[in-house]
Design an enzyme around this catalytic site. Sequence first.
Site, PDB file in Angstrom:
ATOM      1  N   GLU A   1      68.885 -21.895 -24.150  1.00 17.02           N
ATOM      2  CA  GLU A   1      68.367 -20.999 -25.173  1.00 17.02           C
ATOM      3  C   GLU A   1      67.145 -21.617 -25.835  1.00 17.02           C
ATOM      4  O   GLU A   1      67.053 -22.839 -25.981  1.00 17.02           O
ATOM      5  CB  GLU A   1      69.398 -20.759 -26.282  1.00 17.02           C
TER       6      GLU A   1
ATOM      7  N   HIS B   1      75.571 -29.427 -35.082  1.00 20.17           N
ATOM      8  CA  HIS B   1      75.987 -28.087 -34.641  1.00 20.17           C
ATOM      9  C   HIS B   1      77.390 -27.710 -35.084  1.00 20.17           C
ATOM     10  O   HIS B   1      77.933 -26.705 -34.627  1.00 20.17           O
ATOM     11  CB  HIS B   1      75.868 -27.947 -33.115  1.00 20.17           C
TER      12      HIS B   1
ATOM     13  N   LYS C   1      79.332 -17.139 -22.373  1.00 22.08           N
ATOM     14  CA  LYS C   1      78.153 -16.774 -23.149  1.00 22.08           C
ATOM     15  C   LYS C   1      77.119 -16.001 -22.344  1.00 22.08           C
ATOM     16  O   LYS C   1      76.449 -15.103 -22.856  1.00 22.08           O
ATOM     17  CB  LYS C   1      77.523 -18.033 -23.751  1.00 22.08           C
TER      18      LYS C   1
ATOM     19  N   ARG D   1      88.598 -14.611 -32.243  1.00 22.36           N
ATOM     20  CA  ARG D   1      89.729 -15.190 -32.970  1.00 22.36           C
ATOM     21  C   ARG D   1      89.398 -15.186 -34.446  1.00 22.36           C
ATOM     22  O   ARG D   1      88.310 -14.784 -34.856  1.00 22.36           O
ATOM     23  CB  ARG D   1      89.960 -16.627 -32.518  1.00 22.36           C
TER      24      ARG D   1
END
Length: 617
Positions: free
Chosen positions: A200, A235, A116, A297
């Site tokens: 984040e 999440h 990430k 994917r």
Amino acid sequence: MIASLLIANRGEIACRIIRTARSMGIHTVAVYSDADAQSLHVREADDAVNIGPAAARESYLVGERIIAAAKASGAEAIHPGYGFLSENADFAQDVADAGLVWVGPKPDSIRAMGLKDAAKARMIDAGVPVTPGYLGEDQTPERLKAEADAIGYPVLIKAVAGGGGKGMRQVEAGDQFLDALQSCRREAASSFGDDRVLIEKYIASPRHIEVQVFGDAHGNVVHLFERDCSLQRRHQKVIEEAPAPGMDAATRASVCEAAVRAAKAVDYVGAGTIEFIADASEGLRADRIWFMEMNTRLQVEHPVTEAITGQDLVEWQLRVASGEPLPLTQDQLAIDGHAIEARLYAEDPAKGFLPSIGTLEAFELGEGVRVDTGVEQGSVISPYYDPMIAKLIAHGPTREAAREALADALDDSVVWPVRTNAGFLVEALDHPAFVAGDVDTGLIAREGEGLMPAAHPSDDALAEAAAVLVGEGAFAGFRLNAAPRVAGRFLLDGETIEIDFAEALADIAAPEVTLESVLISEGGQTWLLTPWRATGVAQGGAADGAVLSPMPGRIIAVDVAAGQQVAKGQKLVTLEAMKMEHSLVAPFDGTVAELRAEAGGQVTEGTLLVSVERAES
């Protein structure tokens, strides 16, 4: 065109890929673990190869065995599905090096987007807006906490190699950061073999918007519009839809064009998803939508995109992997109606959504919708894999038509004795905020008990079920239609209840009732109603202070010691099962009188792990 295909996955996605491959005349090969020998995907494939023991790390995650199975079966190509090895760049390279076709993006593209922090840096260079945060190499707890403090709480800790909600923790205040970091790293190491994280800023009114992209080996990249996956629990996506409610044409053009730029920046080939987070406090706006990550994917929620575009994305994957150009250009793609998907999990909302295992003695899903599943009546839900057992997808001319069709199908579903979240999904679909399209990722957490399905069937459902039971004396699936009146004592999932269902039958003694059972299905939930007997009724319940394993799993952390004083709600043991961590806590203030849990140990359901002696008042 590829002539033979090995599917390196299991369950519903393996069945989904087999379905398209068969329609294209492609020979299919399934792989399976010992636990999956009788699974639906094994029976549906043309051939099947055993690749090892039940545990995924000894079967589905062993790339060498999968490649060997492909060679032994004569397969030309490998489709990884999603999860397992689908985003493993080394495996993708090994497949290519073995002379096989990899149905997915180039290994370099997977690597570029797999981490990430590096992906965000690349997106910045490509002019794609990203969420504020810390992407640095210094991974010491002190530095990470300092960065979180500087960003300002709440923040998200996210595994660099993570995905699917694994290795992610929301932290509300600085004093919670280090504990959350430790848990996040442990889960990331277990799930991805990499415990590095990034930080984040947590968006207060977030919506999860993602764009389906597709590239080919001829330099073409298109988008197939956006999806909204904002309805999430811990999440993890629960309900997804396309297109996103409230998305105007200008904002759609902006976010979809950004997604195409992102894909082109990594020379992307195949199916991929660019995920964005939007600050929806003032609606969807182009200047408040930021890149989060790319999934290299096919996504679990790809059917909603297929529904609104009329395209088969697995067919696109197979054609692109065979060297063909994309089937359509951007101007040939359009949105038709609205689609909503719900993920049906084998889990019990009444027990904190703990995964539920066992044999599906009854498994009947509602009609009028597309159902993607890898199980059927008689299938065994094991503790080894993800608890998702089916996806239900409704498509209609309007969002409301799709919502009603999906809610009706879930409402009519009968699943027993494995518990599911169908009732919870019905409640979520009927929630006023969802009906209005006013959903953010925190809705489920905020509503809490308000989204929990009813603990018992309605009186009318009980009355008719009792009438069926007494009148017919037969085991049957049952749905609510009318409410005849009858009378007697029964057991509802083991709990004794009285049902007043007819003066005419009021004198019938319970032991004289035919000893059969009836399933009650209402609101997406299923209960078992049986005649009451004066003897042999089990009185359940653990001993006072006994903390038992709620399901089979592996102990990954023991947070207390024998003799230690604990407070009510304090974490005692962490259990890993079905790819998730479950914290077991103290039932009240007291002292750890007995400790039987040991880190690394495997336990079965009902095993005594900790005994807590209540503190004297």
